[in-house]
Design a protein around this motif. Structure first.
Motif, PDB file in Angstrom:
ATOM      1  N   LEU A 148      10.427  14.227   3.622  1.00  0.00           N
ATOM      2  CA  LEU A 148      10.291  15.694   3.595  1.00  0.00           C
ATOM      3  C   LEU A 148      10.460  16.301   4.990  1.00  0.00           C
ATOM      4  CD1 LEU A 148       7.328  16.349   1.112  1.00  0.00           C
ATOM      5  CD2 LEU A 148       9.763  16.734   0.730  1.00  0.00           C
ATOM      6  N   ASP A 149       9.781  15.706   5.980  1.00  0.00           N
ATOM      7  CA  ASP A 149       9.921  16.239   7.341  1.00  0.00           C
ATOM      8  C   ASP A 149      11.348  16.003   7.864  1.00  0.00           C
ATOM      9  OD1 ASP A 149       7.291  17.043   7.319  1.00  0.00           O
ATOM     10  OD2 ASP A 149       6.597  15.645   8.846  1.00  0.00           O
ATOM     11  N   SER A 150      11.910  14.829   7.543  1.00  0.00           N
ATOM     12  CA  SER A 150      13.277  14.528   8.006  1.00  0.00           C
ATOM     13  C   SER A 150      14.245  15.588   7.485  1.00  0.00           C
ATOM     14  CB  SER A 150      13.755  13.175   7.499  1.00  0.00           C
ATOM     15  OG  SER A 150      12.747  12.221   7.513  1.00  0.00           O
ATOM     16  N   CYS A 160       9.356   7.762   8.367  1.00  0.00           N
ATOM     17  CA  CYS A 160       9.646   9.080   7.780  1.00  0.00           C
ATOM     18  C   CYS A 160       9.057   9.283   6.389  1.00  0.00           C
ATOM     19  CB  CYS A 160      11.152   9.286   7.741  1.00  0.00           C
ATOM     20  SG  CYS A 160      11.992   8.128   6.640  1.00  0.00           S
ATOM     21  N   HIS A 161       8.390   8.260   5.830  1.00  0.00           N
ATOM     22  CA  HIS A 161       7.842   8.332   4.466  1.00  0.00           C
ATOM     23  C   HIS A 161       8.980   8.736   3.513  1.00  0.00           C
ATOM     24  CE1 HIS A 161       4.647   7.833   1.752  1.00  0.00           C
ATOM     25  NE2 HIS A 161       4.169   9.057   1.675  1.00  0.00           N
ATOM     26  N   PHE A 162       8.800   9.670   2.567  1.00  0.00           N
ATOM     27  CA  PHE A 162       9.924   9.935   1.648  1.00  0.00           C
ATOM     28  C   PHE A 162      10.777  11.130   2.098  1.00  0.00           C
ATOM     29  CE2 PHE A 162       7.853  13.313  -0.744  1.00  0.00           C
ATOM     30  CZ  PHE A 162       6.507  12.988  -0.679  1.00  0.00           C
ATOM     31  N   LEU A 177       0.836  -1.208   0.000  1.00  0.00           N
ATOM     32  CA  LEU A 177       0.000   0.000   0.000  1.00  0.00           C
ATOM     33  C   LEU A 177       0.867   1.252   0.000  1.00  0.00           C
ATOM     34  CD1 LEU A 177      -3.129   1.051   1.151  1.00  0.00           C
ATOM     35  CD2 LEU A 177      -1.702   1.453   3.126  1.00  0.00           C
ATOM     36  N   TRP A 178       1.890   1.269   0.879  1.00  0.00           N
ATOM     37  CA  TRP A 178       2.742   2.471   0.996  1.00  0.00           C
ATOM     38  C   TRP A 178       3.683   2.622  -0.189  1.00  0.00           C
ATOM     39  CZ3 TRP A 178       1.633   6.633   3.421  1.00  0.00           C
ATOM     40  CH2 TRP A 178       0.731   6.554   4.481  1.00  0.00           C
ATOM     41  N   ASN A 179       4.230   1.504  -0.673  1.00  0.00           N
ATOM     42  CA  ASN A 179       5.080   1.591  -1.876  1.00  0.00           C
ATOM     43  C   ASN A 179       4.289   2.182  -3.041  1.00  0.00           C
ATOM     44  OD1 ASN A 179       7.689   0.797  -1.209  1.00  0.00           O
ATOM     45  ND2 ASN A 179       7.159  -1.372  -1.284  1.00  0.00           N
ATOM     46  N   ASP A 218      11.995   3.973   7.463  1.00  0.00           N
ATOM     47  CA  ASP A 218      10.700   3.582   6.909  1.00  0.00           C
ATOM     48  C   ASP A 218      10.848   2.191   6.297  1.00  0.00           C
ATOM     49  OD1 ASP A 218       8.083   5.485   6.175  1.00  0.00           O
ATOM     50  OD2 ASP A 218       8.215   3.655   5.003  1.00  0.00           O
ATOM     51  N   PHE A 219       9.732   1.436   6.245  1.00  0.00           N
ATOM     52  CA  PHE A 219       9.841   0.088   5.667  1.00  0.00           C
ATOM     53  C   PHE A 219       9.497   0.046   4.182  1.00  0.00           C
ATOM     54  CE2 PHE A 219       5.419  -2.085   6.682  1.00  0.00           C
ATOM     55  CZ  PHE A 219       4.752  -1.045   6.055  1.00  0.00           C
ATOM     56  N   SER A 220       9.173   1.201   3.586  1.00  0.00           N
ATOM     57  CA  SER A 220       8.828   1.233   2.158  1.00  0.00           C
ATOM     58  C   SER A 220      10.083   1.524   1.331  1.00  0.00           C
ATOM     59  CB  SER A 220       7.751   2.300   1.926  1.00  0.00           C
ATOM     60  OG  SER A 220       7.851   2.829   0.638  1.00  0.00           O
ATOM     61  N   TYR A 256       1.977  12.286  12.652  1.00  0.00           N
ATOM     62  CA  TYR A 256       0.846  12.262  11.706  1.00  0.00           C
ATOM     63  C   TYR A 256       0.734  11.000  10.861  1.00  0.00           C
ATOM     64  CZ  TYR A 256       1.072  17.267  12.767  1.00  0.00           C
ATOM     65  OH  TYR A 256       1.130  18.468  13.400  1.00  0.00           O
ATOM     66  N   GLY A 257       0.040  10.007  11.413  1.00  0.00           N
ATOM     67  CA  GLY A 257      -0.274   8.828  10.605  1.00  0.00           C
ATOM     68  C   GLY A 257       0.760   7.732  10.745  1.00  0.00           C
ATOM     69  N   THR A 258       1.249   7.488  11.932  1.00  0.00           N
ATOM     70  CA  THR A 258       2.286   6.462  12.106  1.00  0.00           C
ATOM     71  C   THR A 258       1.803   5.252  12.922  1.00  0.00           C
ATOM     72  OG1 THR A 258       3.225   7.698  13.982  1.00  0.00           O
ATOM     73  CG2 THR A 258       4.234   8.030  11.813  1.00  0.00           C
TER      74      THR A 258
HETATM   75  C1  SAM Z   1       1.551   8.738   6.920  1.00  0.00           C
HETATM   76  S1  SAM Z   1       3.162   8.237   6.543  1.00  0.00           S
HETATM   77  C2  SAM Z   1       4.280   9.064   7.575  1.00  0.00           C
HETATM   78  C3  SAM Z   1       3.885  10.246   8.202  1.00  0.00           C
HETATM   79  C4  SAM Z   1       4.433  11.535   7.693  1.00  0.00           C
HETATM   80  N1  SAM Z   1       3.812  12.506   8.492  1.00  0.00           N
HETATM   81  C5  SAM Z   1       4.117  11.816   6.239  1.00  0.00           C
HETATM   82  O1  SAM Z   1       2.951  11.955   5.871  1.00  0.00           O
HETATM   83  O2  SAM Z   1       5.045  11.951   5.463  1.00  0.00           O
HETATM   84  C6  SAM Z   1       3.288   6.602   7.269  1.00  0.00           C
HETATM   85  C7  SAM Z   1       4.610   5.900   6.940  1.00  0.00           C
HETATM   86  O3  SAM Z   1       4.730   4.780   7.816  1.00  0.00           O
HETATM   87  C8  SAM Z   1       5.436   3.779   7.114  1.00  0.00           C
HETATM   88  N2  SAM Z   1       5.215   2.516   7.842  1.00  0.00           N
HETATM   89  C9  SAM Z   1       4.043   1.887   8.062  1.00  0.00           C
HETATM   90  N3  SAM Z   1       4.243   0.795   8.842  1.00  0.00           N
HETATM   91  C10 SAM Z   1       5.579   0.743   9.107  1.00  0.00           C
HETATM   92  C11 SAM Z   1       6.397  -0.146   9.850  1.00  0.00           C
HETATM   93  N4  SAM Z   1       5.888  -1.204  10.483  1.00  0.00           N
HETATM   94  N5  SAM Z   1       7.732   0.101   9.924  1.00  0.00           N
HETATM   95  C12 SAM Z   1       8.277   1.186   9.273  1.00  0.00           C
HETATM   96  N6  SAM Z   1       7.541   2.048   8.545  1.00  0.00           N
HETATM   97  C13 SAM Z   1       6.205   1.827   8.465  1.00  0.00           C
HETATM   98  C14 SAM Z   1       4.881   3.842   5.708  1.00  0.00           C
HETATM   99  O4  SAM Z   1       5.743   3.260   4.754  1.00  0.00           O
HETATM  100  C15 SAM Z   1       4.719   5.360   5.517  1.00  0.00           C
HETATM  101  O5  SAM Z   1       5.815   5.910   4.869  1.00  0.00           O
END
Ligand code: SAM
Length: 265
Positions: free
Chosen positions: A64-66, A60-62, A13-15, A80-82, A125-127
């Motif tokens: 931007l915040d980092s 950290c997603h891709f 889903l995240w990839n 991140d795992f993606s 936000y969304g972790t």
């Molecule tokens: C909503 S985003 C990160 C939040 C950030 N605020 C953003 O929007 O850029 C959620 C992230 O969590 C990562 N993620 C989800 N489950 C994970 C896990 N078990 N280990 C590492 N990363 C994970 C996803 O790949 C995704 O990049």
């Protein structure tokens, strides 16, 4: 389904989201490359001065915040795992020439990949909604903090996740503990993206999160709730102020985000 299968579904889903997010107005890569920060007032206030501090950014997603944190002078490690997300994060790192390290890992497996501790751990936000076990998450946070180190956490409020996407009904009990398996179309950053995926999420109550951190020896120094989201993530967004959004018709009625700062004793 077992935990590994849940993670595989979420990783796909995240990839799949990454390319659409990277191109989206929502994430604003172009503005970021011109020097704009993607950080919000809530986390900036809690982070304070971060110059020269080592900071671990979980999920950290891709990046931007980092990388916005790197611009403030912190030494950043983003995780991140993606694979797609980490690839794009490294691309942005080279384009901006900022100093950061990106690590590909499920956060639960991070102790096998990183062997140092940090001044700050950050997640926003969304972790945690992607994580089945909040106690194991708190152990990871505590594991990577130096004594006296701080954890800064900003997250969507669990009350928000009780509602259906259109906020027309209460879909889940606040204390719903199990996996929530849903089919998702599009993505919050681009509703028209041709994506269809299964997502697996978990709703963690405020007390579960706070108690999990306390159990790991973290002292809560600051806890706040907000009646807005800094992102327009709702189907119909009411703008209540600059960078402050609520679901239309429910302005000032619901807690939408919470934030905390905790210290490792
Ligand atoms: C909503 S985003 C990160 C939040 C950030 N605020 C953003 O929007 O850029 C959620 C992230 O969590 C990562 N993620 C989800 N489950 C994970 C896990 N078990 N280990 C590492 N990363 C994970 C996803 O790949 C995704 O990049």
């Amino acid at each position: 389904m077992n935990e590994r299968e849940y993670f595989e579904l979420n990783k796909k889903l995240w990839n799949d989201k990454v390319d659409y997010h990277f191109k989206s107005q929502f994430y604003g890569v172009e503005q970021f490359l011109k020097g704009e920060s993607t950080l919000n007032e809530i986390e900036l206030n809690l982070l304070g001065e971060i110059k020269q501090k080592s900071l671990l950014h979980l999920q950290c997603h891709f990046g931007l915040d980092s990388l916005s944190l790197a611009r403030l002078g912190a030494q950043i490690t983003g995780v991140d795992f993606s694979e797609k997300a980490i690839e794009k994060a490294n691309e942005l790192k080279y384009l901006t020439n900022l100093n950061a390290e990106f690590v590909l890992s499920n956060i639960y497996e991070l102790p096998e990949k990183l062997n140092h501790t940090f001044d700050l751990v950050f997640s926003s936000y969304g972790t945690i909604g992607w994580l089945p076990d909040i106690n194991r998450w708190a152990k990871i946070v505590a594991h990577f903090l130096k004594p006296g180190g701080k954890f800064i956490f900003v997250e969507f409020h669990p009350v928000r996740w009780m509602f259906s996407d259109d906020f027309a009904s209460v879909q889940y009990g606040y204390f719903h503990g199990g996996a929530i398996v849903e089919e998702e179309s599009g993505t919050y950053a681009d509703a028209n993206a041709p994506l269809k995926n299964i997502s697996v999420g978990w709703n963690h109550t405020l007390s579960d999160v706070i108690q999990a951190l306390i159990n790991e020896g973290l002292g809560i120094e600051n806890f706040q709730e907000f009646n807005f989201s800094p992102y327009p993530i709702f189907i119909e967004n009411a703008k209540i102020d600059e960078n402050k959004f609520a679901p239309k018709g429910l302005e000032n009625k619901l807690p939408l985000v919470y934030a905390l700062k905790a210290i490792k004793h």
